[in-house]
Write an enzyme that holds these catalytic residues in place. Sequence first.
Site, PDB file in Angstrom:
ATOM      1  N   HIS A 130       0.041   0.659  -2.554  1.00 61.86           N
ATOM      2  CA  HIS A 130       0.810   1.253  -3.575  1.00 61.86           C
ATOM      3  C   HIS A 130       1.478  -0.217  -4.150  1.00 61.86           C
ATOM      4  O   HIS A 130       1.663  -1.401  -3.481  1.00 61.86           O
ATOM      5  CB  HIS A 130       2.061   1.762  -3.265  1.00 61.86           C
ATOM      6  CG  HIS A 130       3.182   1.315  -2.206  1.00 61.86           C
ATOM      7  ND1 HIS A 130       2.950   1.154  -0.593  1.00 61.86           N
ATOM      8  CD2 HIS A 130       4.592   0.863  -2.519  1.00 61.86           C
ATOM      9  CE1 HIS A 130       4.008   0.159  -0.114  1.00 61.86           C
ATOM     10  NE2 HIS A 130       5.380   0.047  -1.228  1.00 61.86           N
TER      11      HIS A 130
ATOM     12  N   HIS B  12       5.145  -1.778  -4.945  1.00 63.64           N
ATOM     13  CA  HIS B  12       5.607  -2.434  -4.777  1.00 63.64           C
ATOM     14  C   HIS B  12       4.954  -3.777  -4.372  1.00 63.64           C
ATOM     15  O   HIS B  12       4.291  -3.766  -3.956  1.00 63.64           O
ATOM     16  CB  HIS B  12       6.614  -1.875  -3.645  1.00 63.64           C
ATOM     17  CG  HIS B  12       7.024  -0.855  -4.217  1.00 63.64           C
ATOM     18  ND1 HIS B  12       8.109   0.560  -3.088  1.00 63.64           N
ATOM     19  CD2 HIS B  12       7.500  -0.044  -4.974  1.00 63.64           C
ATOM     20  CE1 HIS B  12       8.067   1.107  -4.311  1.00 63.64           C
ATOM     21  NE2 HIS B  12       8.094   0.884  -5.143  1.00 63.64           N
TER      22      HIS B  12
ATOM     23  N   ASP C 108       6.126  -6.359  -2.875  1.00 62.24           N
ATOM     24  CA  ASP C 108       6.515  -6.808  -1.383  1.00 62.24           C
ATOM     25  C   ASP C 108       5.600  -6.304  -0.153  1.00 62.24           C
ATOM     26  O   ASP C 108       5.053  -6.862   0.272  1.00 62.24           O
ATOM     27  CB  ASP C 108       7.550  -6.553  -0.167  1.00 62.24           C
ATOM     28  CG  ASP C 108       8.297  -4.948  -0.304  1.00 62.24           C
ATOM     29  OD1 ASP C 108       7.412  -3.982  -1.419  1.00 62.24           O
ATOM     30  OD2 ASP C 108       8.263  -4.623   0.243  1.00 62.24           O
ATOM     31  N   HIS C 109       4.402  -5.662  -1.299  1.00 58.77           N
ATOM     32  CA  HIS C 109       2.770  -5.060  -0.871  1.00 58.77           C
ATOM     33  C   HIS C 109       1.724  -5.591  -2.383  1.00 58.77           C
ATOM     34  O   HIS C 109       0.864  -5.797  -1.602  1.00 58.77           O
ATOM     35  CB  HIS C 109       3.125  -3.647  -1.253  1.00 58.77           C
ATOM     36  CG  HIS C 109       3.569  -3.053   0.084  1.00 58.77           C
ATOM     37  ND1 HIS C 109       2.883  -3.029   1.446  1.00 58.77           N
ATOM     38  CD2 HIS C 109       5.339  -2.477   0.060  1.00 58.77           C
ATOM     39  CE1 HIS C 109       4.477  -2.497   2.187  1.00 58.77           C
ATOM     40  NE2 HIS C 109       5.496  -2.768   1.141  1.00 58.77           N
TER      41      HIS C 109
ATOM     42  N   ASP D 159       4.235   1.933   3.212  1.00 61.07           N
ATOM     43  CA  ASP D 159       5.584   2.379   3.303  1.00 61.07           C
ATOM     44  C   ASP D 159       5.875   4.203   3.185  1.00 61.07           C
ATOM     45  O   ASP D 159       6.676   4.654   2.624  1.00 61.07           O
ATOM     46  CB  ASP D 159       6.504   2.045   2.121  1.00 61.07           C
ATOM     47  CG  ASP D 159       6.830   0.561   2.236  1.00 61.07           C
ATOM     48  OD1 ASP D 159       6.463   0.292   2.649  1.00 61.07           O
ATOM     49  OD2 ASP D 159       6.894  -0.037   1.029  1.00 61.07           O
TER      50      ASP D 159
ATOM     51  N   HIS E  48       6.473  -2.321   7.726  1.00 64.03           N
ATOM     52  CA  HIS E  48       8.083  -3.079   7.637  1.00 64.03           C
ATOM     53  C   HIS E  48       8.518  -2.819   8.729  1.00 64.03           C
ATOM     54  O   HIS E  48       7.814  -1.120   9.567  1.00 64.03           O
ATOM     55  CB  HIS E  48       8.618  -2.658   6.690  1.00 64.03           C
ATOM     56  CG  HIS E  48       8.755  -2.428   5.777  1.00 64.03           C
ATOM     57  ND1 HIS E  48       9.738  -3.914   4.856  1.00 64.03           N
ATOM     58  CD2 HIS E  48       8.221  -2.016   4.357  1.00 64.03           C
ATOM     59  CE1 HIS E  48       8.727  -3.653   3.639  1.00 64.03           C
ATOM     60  NE2 HIS E  48       8.426  -1.990   3.357  1.00 64.03           N
TER      61      HIS E  48
HETATM   62 ZN   LIG Z   1       7.184  -0.123  -0.516  1.00 63.18          ZN
END
Ligand SMILES: [Zn+2]
Length: 258
Positions: free
Chosen positions: A56, A58, A60-61, A131, A169
Amino acid sequence: MLQVTPVPAFADNYIWLIHSPRDRRKVVAVDPGDAAPVHRALADQSLQLSGILLTHHHNDHVGGVASLLQQHSVPVFGPASERIPGNPKLMREGDHSWFDELDLDFRVLDIPGHTAGHIAYTGHEAVFCGDTLFSAGCGRLFEGTAEQMVGSLAKLASLPDETQIYCGHEYTIANLRFSLAVEPENRAAREYLDECQAKRSRHEATVPSNIRRERNVNPFLRCDRKSVIRAAEARAGRGLNSTEVFAVIREWKDGFKS
Ligand SMILES: [Zn+2]
């Protein structure tokens, strides 16, 4: 079984390196939110980056994709309906990300809820689900509805029991404290919390988990259980249908301090 190396990034992200069963030095990186720890892991372990899978949009990915592509010309796969750097091959439910020379093949699942176009990759008795499903928890509803998330979690939960769950995470301990707030009598969750605390004290990852375990400890996969329904209805002060049970415990978790 698939060999997968966790690369910790930021405060609690995991970037996963999937080793080729044919040549373990060749790896596919999943959700490289930061390039630096990936560059380091490749150098330290003499590995060769051979592909990138993205779940996805975001940052942080996906934040490390551009930097990795500057040094490694490799195929990138990402969700069809999200804006993703690196010009990925656009993937949707039923598509396959395969790497011929690596003997790796993953089938794509659409799992909206955390983001609108979130996807997972499953194959080799594993699932990389970003996530959406965490160990003992699930992602926040940033772009999707409770109904979509319930459908996405059901899709993941229908994978074979022994499927290894590689999530984005390290949230397991905080999630289990919430599981026990919802179901104080859940012995499996209590034992799993002890096990995870021991692992974290040795600086080990608590993930991957597996589907069988998650059915026993994850309140978001247990919205049809009497104990979870009772807890959600007590909190809401009224009778709830199954999607409402999910929505109430998701909202409860959003404000929960472990
Ligand atoms: Zn995310």
